[in-house]
Design a protein around this motif. Structure first.
Motif, short mmCIF file in Angstrom:
data_model
loop_
_atom_site.label_atom_id
_atom_site.label_comp_id
_atom_site.label_asym_id
_atom_site.label_seq_id
_atom_site.Cartn_x
_atom_site.Cartn_y
_atom_site.Cartn_z
N GLU A 179 0.83 -1.21 0.00
CA GLU A 179 0.00 0.00 0.00
C GLU A 179 0.86 1.26 0.00
N GLY A 180 2.15 1.11 -0.31
CA GLY A 180 3.03 2.26 -0.38
C GLY A 180 3.40 2.85 0.97
N ARG A 181 3.18 2.10 2.04
CA ARG A 181 3.47 2.62 3.37
C ARG A 181 4.86 2.21 3.84
N PHE A 182 5.43 3.03 4.71
CA PHE A 182 6.70 2.69 5.35
C PHE A 182 6.67 3.18 6.79
N TRP A 183 7.44 2.54 7.63
CA TRP A 183 7.60 2.97 9.01
C TRP A 183 8.88 2.36 9.56
N PHE A 184 9.53 3.11 10.43
CA PHE A 184 10.74 2.61 11.07
C PHE A 184 10.95 3.32 12.38
N ARG A 185 11.72 2.68 13.24
CA ARG A 185 12.06 3.26 14.53
C ARG A 185 13.41 3.97 14.45
N SER A 186 13.54 4.99 15.25
CA SER A 186 14.79 5.75 15.28
C SER A 186 14.89 6.47 16.61
N ILE A 187 15.72 7.50 16.64
CA ILE A 187 15.75 8.43 17.76
C ILE A 187 15.58 9.83 17.19
N VAL A 188 15.13 10.74 18.01
CA VAL A 188 14.99 12.13 17.57
C VAL A 188 16.38 12.70 17.37
N PRO A 189 16.71 13.12 16.14
CA PRO A 189 18.07 13.64 15.90
C PRO A 189 18.25 15.01 16.55
N ALA A 190 19.51 15.37 16.73
CA ALA A 190 19.85 16.67 17.31
C ALA A 190 20.34 17.61 16.21
N HIS A 191 20.25 18.93 16.50
CA HIS A 191 20.94 19.86 15.61
C HIS A 191 22.44 19.66 15.78
N TYR A 192 23.21 20.07 14.80
CA TYR A 192 24.64 19.79 14.87
C TYR A 192 25.43 20.75 13.99
#
Length: 289
Positions: A179-192
């Motif tokens: 159905e064209g969907r995607f999902w994944f786990r991560s962490i909230v990135p920081a500015h850098y």
């Protein structure tokens, strides 16, 4: 015939007159005209011109399989975003906005299953990123490929962390479902900060410019029959959204990484509760349109 300031452009263009490729001839002619115009305008001394050559040489010497200093130079000069902006003018207005590739797409992202985590350290704030890939008319695109990479919670990528992160951390190559969907786990990135240990960093210091980028996740999304898009998802509320060192922020790419307090959803996705979630739906332009 003596080479003169007055005739310099004509003399150099004449040397390229037999260039067989029309587009190459056009590009070379434009480069020569603008380069000579720049030199006549700025009138550098020989010492200054040699310093400029040394600067470009140092940029090349800083490049390796994990670092692309020329892309970084293009980025901080706004050249990357100008090319992206001009390219976007040829694309459908309802396609997802593109932005810069950046200097860290230098490692092949590991293949991951939908729902997998791109983070192997577990030291940042957990989040779920989900979305869909569709055509401008809303038709979903099954099997689209979604390549993602990001910095960690300390603002560094795997290739610049000095071994603190394993290679491939923060990266993933996903395939959208039927159905064209995607999902994944991560962490909230920081500015850098962009890397400042090379000639580009020296340029920023000399011109009193800050090196910071707002928090974001990189995406390349592609599917057969469609124009690929290279883009970002920016974290709403991040510092430097209004002064990105590489000019890459577009409002349409800013997303709320909202806090979700839902134990059932957290368990379903293998996340602690509460967690952060961002929605990013991608629209690809059909090729040839």
């Amino acid at each position: 015939m003596d080479f003169s300031e007055k005739d310099s452009v004509d003399a150099v263009l004449a040397s390229f007159a037999d260039t067989p490729d029309p587009r190459l001839h056009e590009v070379i002619e434009g480069l020569v005209r603008h380069l000579h115009g720049f030199l006549r305008d700025v009138r550098p001394s020989l010492a200054e011109w040699e310093q400029g050559i040394e600067f470009l040489t140092a940029i090349g010497q800083k490049c390796d399989e994990h670092r692309q200093e020329f892309i970084l130079f293009s980025d901080v000069m706004g050249a990357s975003m100008l090319v992206e902006t001009m390219e976007a003018e040829r694309q459908a207005q309802d396609a997802t906005a593109s932005t810069v590739l950046g200097p860290f797409h230098v490692v092949t992202s590991p293949e991951r299953a939908l729902g997998d985590s791109v983070d192997s350290l577990g030291t940042g704030e957990p989040c779920l990123i989900e979305g869909s890939v569709a055509a401008p008319d809303g038709t979903r695109i099954p099997g689209a490929r979604i390549d993602v990479w990001q910095a960690d919670e300390q603002g560094s990528y795997d290739v610049e962390s000095g071994g603190r992160q394993p290679l491939g951390n923060g990266r993933g190559l996903f395939t959208a479902d039927d159905e064209g969907r995607f999902w994944f786990r991560s962490i909230v990135p920081a500015h850098y900060p962009i890397p400042t240990d090379g000639p580009v960093g020296a340029l920023l210091r000399a011109t009193r410019r800050h090196p910071y980028r707002p928090a974001h996740v990189h995406f390349i999304v592609e599917a057969p029959g469609y124009v690929p898009v290279t883009t970002h998802v920016f974290v709403e509320g991040s510092e430097y959204l209004d002064s990105d060192a590489v000019f890459a922020v577009k409002q349409s790419l800013v997303r709320d990484f909202a806090t979700v307090d839902d134990a059932e959803a957290a368990a379903r996705h293998g996340l602690p509760n509460p967690f952060r979630r961002a929605q990013f739906d991608v629209v690809l332009q059909p090729a040839g349109s």
